[in-house]
Design an enzyme around this catalytic site. Structure first.
Site, PDB file in Angstrom:
ATOM      1  N   LYS A 204      -1.969   2.549  -4.411  1.00 27.96           N
ATOM      2  CA  LYS A 204      -2.337   2.250  -5.787  1.00 27.96           C
ATOM      3  C   LYS A 204      -3.402   1.159  -5.992  1.00 27.96           C
ATOM      4  CE  LYS A 204       0.177   5.155  -7.916  1.00 27.96           C
ATOM      5  NZ  LYS A 204      -0.616   6.354  -7.885  1.00 27.96           N
TER       6      LYS A 204
ATOM      7  N   TYR B  60       2.685   9.039  -8.483  1.00 27.51           N
ATOM      8  CA  TYR B  60       1.751   9.116  -7.346  1.00 27.51           C
ATOM      9  C   TYR B  60       0.380   9.637  -7.787  1.00 27.51           C
ATOM     10  CZ  TYR B  60       0.394   9.292  -2.457  1.00 27.51           C
ATOM     11  OH  TYR B  60      -0.236   9.054  -1.262  1.00 27.51           O
TER      12      TYR B  60
ATOM     13  N   PRO C  87       0.782  -1.246   0.000  1.00 21.95           N
ATOM     14  CA  PRO C  87       0.000   0.000   0.000  1.00 21.95           C
ATOM     15  C   PRO C  87       0.811   1.291   0.000  1.00 21.95           C
ATOM     16  CG  PRO C  87      -0.097  -1.053   2.147  1.00 21.95           C
ATOM     17  CD  PRO C  87       0.634  -1.994   1.251  1.00 21.95           C
TER      18      PRO C  87
END
Ligand code: FAD
Ligand code: PHB
Length: 394
Positions: A300, A388, A296
């Site tokens: 995503k 990100y 984690p």
């Protein structure tokens, strides 16, 4: 005798992948039935992911399920990387050309999707039992299940396996077809929800000698925090006091205080990278966690599940409007290109920010150099930021 039913796409699992797929298909005029073995209540209160990429937000908005997310979600344009007791901001807006992320809990997304499916007459069947998938190597795949003790057989054109990592679809593919690529990490995450106003406006990813820590949030009044812990840690041995004490140590920074509050939920998540190839066999298509798992640290999992079903919905639309299987045939290949890039990013974030039991002082110095580089080089910060906020869909 089982009761016979028919639909175009049979979907196993009412998580983010299954529900987004079902609603996208509905908007394209394709019929589907979603079969879920848990109750709606269970799914709608289970605490899981919280970070939505810009692409996921845009898609949910286009699908007409973005109203509450827009009102209640928290839009962030950066994150902080904290190490050596100091914070360094990665500015997404500057580095990616005005893109950001939205903090909005996965179970809230599920509530919005369930409401939309039901309002538009969609069939989402909860608490079904003994789901099994058959004949997907031919033209008429079938799904068998029971509801309130009555057996049903659903004939469909295609089956979408959206039943998560522990589902039944992936293990139903005959042996020898799927190749598994996997890595387990020698640690887990202990996560809490707390009635405490978040101590930072943006997420803080912290590298500390005692292990990784993350400050996240769910609302202006609720904090979500994580601590790296042993993979087999016993949650009962982590009292609330001990959790806050450890968070205070790992997140500490001059002139900054971590506000504590009542812990309302706590749990431990194991960390794994996992991919199966291909993500398709005959008329069975694997999407989301049924095909891949990421640790984690890159936030995503949910976003990748949504990207898969966007590609699948596009391929199914193409099939139903032209009769061509071209896009269905390249589904796995197109998904896997993105899946592997996201795997790489999630692995990289995880390796940079956690302490590993077998590391030596060299590794630790290298990690610190990496953090120093990412927070001082625009080129390096940009690669973090663009991954990100989410890579573009092919
Ligand atoms: P799921 O959400 O797993 O949905 C699968 C659905 O299929 C479930 O509703 C399940 O009940 C159903 N199902 C399973 N078997 C059957 C069956 N036999 N018959 C019918 N239905 C079945 N990601 C992040 O980015 N950040 C996080 O903080 C984060 N935390 C997580 C914490 C936990 C405890 C877990 C398990 C995952 C977490 N993830 C996180 C990952 C993220 O939540 C998943 O990537 C995301 O839920 C994937 O969506 P999905 O629809 O593919 O699978
Ligand atoms: C969360 O808010 O649950 C969260 C945020 C960022 C992550 C993982 C989880 O990388």
């Amino acid at each position: 005798m089982a009761i016979s039913l028919r639909t175009q796409v049979g979907i196993v699992g009412a998580g983010p992948a299954g529900l987004v797929l079902s609603h996208l298909l509905y908007l394209q005029g394709v019929d589907s039935v979603v079969l879920e073995n848990r109750s709606r209540e269970y799914a709608e209160q289970r605490v899981r992911a919280g970070v939505l990429e810009q692409g996921t937000v845009d898609l949910l908005t286009e699908m007409g399920v973005g109203e509450r997310m827009k009102a209640e979600g928290l839009v962030h344009y950066g994150i902080e990387l904290r190490f050596g007791g100091r914070g360094h901001r990665i500015d997404f807006q500057d580095l990616t050309g005005r893109k950001g992320i939205t903090i909005y809990a996965q179970h809230e997304v599920l509530k919005d999707l369930n409401n939309a499916r039901i309002a538009s007459g969609g069939q989402v069947l909860f608490e079904v039992e003994n789901v099994s998938v058959h004949d997907f190597d031919g033209d008429k795949p079938r799904i068998r299940y029971q509801k309130n003790g009555t057996p049903y057989e659903l004939t469909c054109d295609f089956i979408a396996a959206c039943d998560g990592f522990h589902g039944i679809c992936r293990p139903s593919v005959p042996p020898g077809i799927l190749t598994v690529y996997e890595r387990e990490y020698p640690f887990g995450w202990l996560g809490i929800l707390a009635d405490a106003p978040p101590s930072s406006e943006e997420l803080i990813y912290t590298y500390h000698d005692r292990g990784f820590a993350l400050l996240s949030m769910r609302s202006p009044h609720i904090s979500r925090l994580y601590l790296q812990c042993k993979p087999d840690a016993n949650i009962d041995l982590w009292s609330d006091d001990k959790i806050w004490q450890e968070l205070q140590i790992r997140l500490a920074s001059d002139g900054w205080t971590l506000t504590e509050g009542q812990i309302t939920q706590k749990g431990i998540t194991s960390m794994r990278s996992f991919v199966v190839e291909p993500m398709q066999y005959g008329r069975l298509f694997l999407a989301g966690d049924s095909a891949h798992i990421v640790p984690p640290t890159g936030a995503k999992g949910l976003n990748l599940a949504v990207a898969d079903v966007q590609i699948l919905a596009r391929a199914l639309k193409h099939f139903y409007s032209t009769g061509s299987r071209n896009l269905l045939d390249t589904y796995s290949e197109v998904c896997l290109r993105r899946v592997w890039k996201v795997q790489r990013f999630s692995w990289w974030m995880t390796s940079m920010l956690h302490r590993f039991p077998d590391e030596n002082p060299f590794d630790q110095r290298r990690q610190l150099a990496e953090l120093d580089y990412v927070t001082t080089s625009r080129a390096a910060a940009k690669t973090l930021a663009e991954n990100y906020v989410g890579l573009p869909l092919e």
